[in-house]
Scaffold this motif. Structure first.
Motif, PDB file in Angstrom:
ATOM      1  N   UNK A   1      37.437  78.809  83.713  1.00 59.78           N
ATOM      2  CA  UNK A   1      36.152  79.484  83.539  1.00 59.78           C
ATOM      3  C   UNK A   1      35.724  79.595  82.072  1.00 59.78           C
ATOM      4  N   UNK A   2      36.639  79.355  81.141  1.00 62.99           N
ATOM      5  CA  UNK A   2      36.350  79.545  79.715  1.00 62.99           C
ATOM      6  C   UNK A   2      36.259  78.176  79.054  1.00 62.99           C
ATOM      7  N   UNK A   3      35.104  77.869  78.489  1.00 62.50           N
ATOM      8  CA  UNK A   3      34.902  76.554  77.870  1.00 62.50           C
ATOM      9  C   UNK A   3      35.357  76.524  76.423  1.00 62.50           C
ATOM     10  N   UNK A   4      35.156  77.623  75.697  1.00 61.65           N
ATOM     11  CA  UNK A   4      35.606  77.659  74.310  1.00 61.65           C
ATOM     12  C   UNK A   4      35.917  79.095  73.914  1.00 61.65           C
ATOM     13  N   UNK A   5      36.818  79.237  72.945  1.00 58.81           N
ATOM     14  CA  UNK A   5      37.215  80.533  72.410  1.00 58.81           C
ATOM     15  C   UNK A   5      36.977  80.510  70.906  1.00 58.81           C
ATOM     16  N   UNK A   6      36.284  81.529  70.403  1.00 56.10           N
ATOM     17  CA  UNK A   6      36.074  81.698  68.965  1.00 56.10           C
ATOM     18  C   UNK A   6      37.017  82.794  68.495  1.00 56.10           C
ATOM     19  N   UNK A   7      37.869  82.488  67.538  1.00 53.17           N
ATOM     20  CA  UNK A   7      38.868  83.433  67.037  1.00 53.17           C
ATOM     21  C   UNK A   7      38.633  83.679  65.548  1.00 53.17           C
ATOM     22  N   UNK A   8      38.265  84.900  65.205  1.00 55.95           N
ATOM     23  CA  UNK A   8      37.942  85.245  63.819  1.00 55.95           C
ATOM     24  C   UNK A   8      39.061  86.113  63.240  1.00 55.95           C
ATOM     25  N   UNK A   9      39.767  85.591  62.243  1.00 56.61           N
ATOM     26  CA  UNK A   9      40.801  86.371  61.561  1.00 56.61           C
ATOM     27  C   UNK A   9      41.941  86.774  62.464  1.00 56.61           C
ATOM     28  N   UNK A  10      42.380  85.889  63.367  1.00 56.97           N
ATOM     29  CA  UNK A  10      43.388  86.247  64.354  1.00 56.97           C
ATOM     30  C   UNK A  10      44.812  85.962  63.902  1.00 56.97           C
ATOM     31  N   UNK A  11      45.766  86.426  64.747  1.00 56.58           N
ATOM     32  CA  UNK A  11      47.185  86.241  64.449  1.00 56.58           C
ATOM     33  C   UNK A  11      47.770  85.152  65.343  1.00 56.58           C
ATOM     34  N   UNK A  12      48.980  84.710  64.980  1.00 54.86           N
ATOM     35  CA  UNK A  12      49.757  83.780  65.784  1.00 54.86           C
ATOM     36  C   UNK A  12      51.162  84.324  66.043  1.00 54.86           C
ATOM     37  N   UNK A  13      51.855  84.745  64.987  1.00 52.83           N
ATOM     38  CA  UNK A  13      53.241  85.218  65.070  1.00 52.83           C
ATOM     39  C   UNK A  13      53.275  86.689  64.661  1.00 52.83           C
ATOM     40  N   UNK A  14      53.579  87.586  65.615  1.00 54.87           N
ATOM     41  CA  UNK A  14      53.523  89.018  65.318  1.00 54.87           C
ATOM     42  C   UNK A  14      54.612  89.463  64.359  1.00 54.87           C
ATOM     43  N   UNK A  15      55.802  88.877  64.445  1.00 55.50           N
ATOM     44  CA  UNK A  15      56.852  89.249  63.495  1.00 55.50           C
ATOM     45  C   UNK A  15      56.446  88.884  62.077  1.00 55.50           C
ATOM     46  N   UNK A  16      55.885  87.687  61.915  1.00 57.22           N
ATOM     47  CA  UNK A  16      55.439  87.274  60.584  1.00 57.22           C
ATOM     48  C   UNK A  16      54.262  88.119  60.104  1.00 57.22           C
ATOM     49  N   UNK A  17      53.385  88.524  61.030  1.00 58.13           N
ATOM     50  CA  UNK A  17      52.270  89.375  60.627  1.00 58.13           C
ATOM     51  C   UNK A  17      52.775  90.719  60.132  1.00 58.13           C
ATOM     52  N   UNK A  18      53.748  91.295  60.839  1.00 58.09           N
ATOM     53  CA  UNK A  18      54.310  92.580  60.424  1.00 58.09           C
ATOM     54  C   UNK A  18      55.064  92.454  59.109  1.00 58.09           C
ATOM     55  N   UNK A  19      55.722  91.319  58.927  1.00 60.21           N
ATOM     56  CA  UNK A  19      56.426  91.113  57.665  1.00 60.21           C
ATOM     57  C   UNK A  19      55.438  91.062  56.497  1.00 60.21           C
ATOM     58  N   UNK A  20      54.313  90.390  56.707  1.00 60.17           N
ATOM     59  CA  UNK A  20      53.320  90.308  55.633  1.00 60.17           C
ATOM     60  C   UNK A  20      52.701  91.673  55.355  1.00 60.17           C
ATOM     61  N   UNK A  21      52.282  92.382  56.406  1.00 59.91           N
ATOM     62  CA  UNK A  21      51.605  93.666  56.234  1.00 59.91           C
ATOM     63  C   UNK A  21      52.493  94.670  55.502  1.00 59.91           C
ATOM     64  N   UNK A  22      53.803  94.653  55.787  1.00 56.77           N
ATOM     65  CA  UNK A  22      54.696  95.662  55.213  1.00 56.77           C
ATOM     66  C   UNK A  22      55.377  95.222  53.926  1.00 56.77           C
ATOM     67  N   UNK A  23      55.572  93.908  53.733  1.00 57.73           N
ATOM     68  CA  UNK A  23      56.324  93.469  52.546  1.00 57.73           C
ATOM     69  C   UNK A  23      55.564  92.492  51.662  1.00 57.73           C
ATOM     70  N   UNK A  24      54.475  91.911  52.172  1.00 58.17           N
ATOM     71  CA  UNK A  24      53.712  90.940  51.396  1.00 58.17           C
ATOM     72  C   UNK A  24      54.202  89.523  51.512  1.00 58.17           C
ATOM     73  N   UNK A  25      55.288  89.276  52.232  1.00 59.08           N
ATOM     74  CA  UNK A  25      55.799  87.908  52.378  1.00 59.08           C
ATOM     75  C   UNK A  25      55.145  87.227  53.571  1.00 59.08           C
ATOM     76  N   UNK A  26      54.541  86.065  53.319  1.00 58.89           N
ATOM     77  CA  UNK A  26      53.921  85.266  54.373  1.00 58.89           C
ATOM     78  C   UNK A  26      54.850  84.108  54.673  1.00 58.89           C
ATOM     79  N   UNK A  27      55.802  84.337  55.552  1.00 55.51           N
ATOM     80  CA  UNK A  27      56.844  83.358  55.814  1.00 55.51           C
ATOM     81  C   UNK A  27      56.298  82.086  56.443  1.00 55.51           C
ATOM     82  N   UNK A  28      55.174  82.180  57.139  1.00 59.41           N
ATOM     83  CA  UNK A  28      54.590  81.006  57.769  1.00 59.41           C
ATOM     84  C   UNK A  28      53.632  80.258  56.868  1.00 59.41           C
ATOM     85  N   UNK A  29      53.553  80.654  55.607  1.00 61.84           N
ATOM     86  CA  UNK A  29      52.569  80.067  54.703  1.00 61.84           C
ATOM     87  C   UNK A  29      52.960  78.754  54.078  1.00 61.84           C
ATOM     88  N   UNK A  30      54.142  78.238  54.402  1.00 61.94           N
ATOM     89  CA  UNK A  30      54.556  76.943  53.876  1.00 61.94           C
ATOM     90  C   UNK A  30      54.695  76.920  52.361  1.00 61.94           C
TER      91      UNK A  30
END
Length: 388
Positions: free
Chosen positions: A190-219
């Motif tokens: 039923x859904x043809x497209x999804x628009x995602x603005x400023x979304x997350x992918x990995x919650x552990x990495x998001x919490x790590x960034x928010x609390x420590x500033x390290x973006x482990x998924x940032x390559x």
């Protein structure tokens, strides 16, 4: 979804974008030279961008399109009424778009969200804005996945503009639940497209960034320092999972003092029970190496919600919709690396990422050079809306 999230719908744009949009008329010409063959859509995308910058102020889009009518509706979900607002365009030629708000106590009537819905309706989308209680009171959890799925089912069976499929747009932490809702067996087609603005992918990495500033998924790329307020918004978003009412009250008082700018040592910590202390230890931690261990020490209901809403732990093959990712490269709440990884987790060509320098987290802030990528994103969304 009991999720970790930080902010609501877009804030009022900065003045630089409004002043600089004149330059984008020149960009429209460049687009024609680079392969965009429909000048009308290019002009329309520019008018939409200008209207987003204007919010409630006059704009060319407002001058040339009638104000959309808003209709309040309710329907039953699991025996309870679900409230939605339906914005009717003068000409519903782009089908339906379900707009899911982020964290905001005003819910579907947040003035910023209302302005966004009206802009999209002026662009000829029939806009459906549901009320999601978990995103209003910071108690978001997997139930929001169910609520969004119910809106999709309801819209595609009762709203004429959505009968041939609909679009789904989500903001910030609502992106995860929206994608999960669009992957269900009864909604995926039923859904043809999804628009995602400023979304997350990995919650552990998001919490790590928010609390420590390290973006482990940032390559290895450097990320800007996280917003000071983000860790305390995370704390507020998890309080309802604590069993002890005293822990909830102490941590809420602490978080609200921190958000108000009070950095005095938190006296409330001394009275916390085991569950409250485990949550406090996570949000106050500044050591990246401890994050995974601190998540494992959370109360069971919190750990379960993190696992349930973590897109990086899910098989995304069930997502049939095209994905439009819009993310600010200097986002200080959820780094752009999350949208990059989400794009790469899907088959080639299913997801398209616009790294829009005109965005902070979800707020429009920049001048016309940064607005170019936002304009391209809007052009693409308008195009998807036409392909019914």
């Amino acid at each position: 979804m009991h999720g970790f999230g930080v902010t609501g719908p877009p804030a009022r744009p900065g003045a630089r974008l409004a002043r600089g949009l004149l330059g984008l008329w020149f960009v429209v010409g460049l687009c024609l030279l680079s392969g965009c063959t429909t000048l009308g859509r290019g002009q329309e995308a520019l008018l939409v961008l200008h209207d987003l910058a204007a919010v409630d102020a006059p704009s060319q889009l407002k001058r040339h399109t009638p104000a959309p009518a808003r209709e309040a509706m309710t329907y039953a979900v699991a025996g309870r009424d679900q409230a939605v607002d339906l914005y009717h365009p003068a000409e519903p030629r782009r089908g339906a778009l379900i707009l899911v708000h982020g964290f905001t106590e005003a819910g579907r009537r947040d003035p910023r969200l209302v302005a966004l819905a009206r802009t999209l309706a002026r662009a000829d989308f029939t806009v459906i804005v549901p009320e999601l209680q978990g995103l209003r009171d910071f108690s978001v959890g997997t139930r929001e996945v169910e609520r969004i799925a119910a809106v999709i089912r309801h819209a595609t069976t009762t709203v004429p503009a959505a009968e041939s499929g609909t679009g789904l747009a989500a903001i910030s932490f609502a992106v995860g639940p929206a994608i999960l809702a669009a992957m269900r067996p009864d909604t995926a087609h039923r859904v043809r497209f999804v628009i995602a603005v400023g979304g997350y992918y990995d919650l552990t990495d998001m919490l790590r960034y928010v609390t420590t500033g390290e973006d482990r998924g940032g390559g290895g790329r450097r990320s800007p320092p996280p917003q000071r307020e983000a860790r305390w918004m995370v704390l507020l978003s998890q309080l309802h999972r604590l069993e002890d009412a005293g822990d909830r009250a102490r941590l809420e008082a602490m978080a609200r003092r921190r958000l108000a700018g009070d950095d005095a040592p938190p006296a409330e910590v001394r009275g916390l029970g085991p569950q409250g202390r485990a949550l406090y230890e996570l949000v106050s931690n500044r050591d990246p190496a401890r994050v995974a261990t601190l998540i494992e020490a959370l109360p069971g209901p919190l750990r379960e919600q993190v696992a349930a809403l973590d897109l990086s732990a899910r098989d995304l093959d069930a997502l049939e919709a095209r994905l439009v990712l819009i993310h600010g490269p200097d986002d200080r709440v959820i780094p752009v690396s999350h949208s990059r990884r989400l794009r790469d987790a899907l088959p080639a060509g299913q997801a398209r990422l616009f790294e829009a320098g005109g965005l902070g987290h979800v707020e429009v802030t920049a001048g016309w050079r940064d607005g170019w990528e936002l304009w391209r994103a809007i052009y693409h969304v308008l195009q998807l809306g036409e392909a019914r």
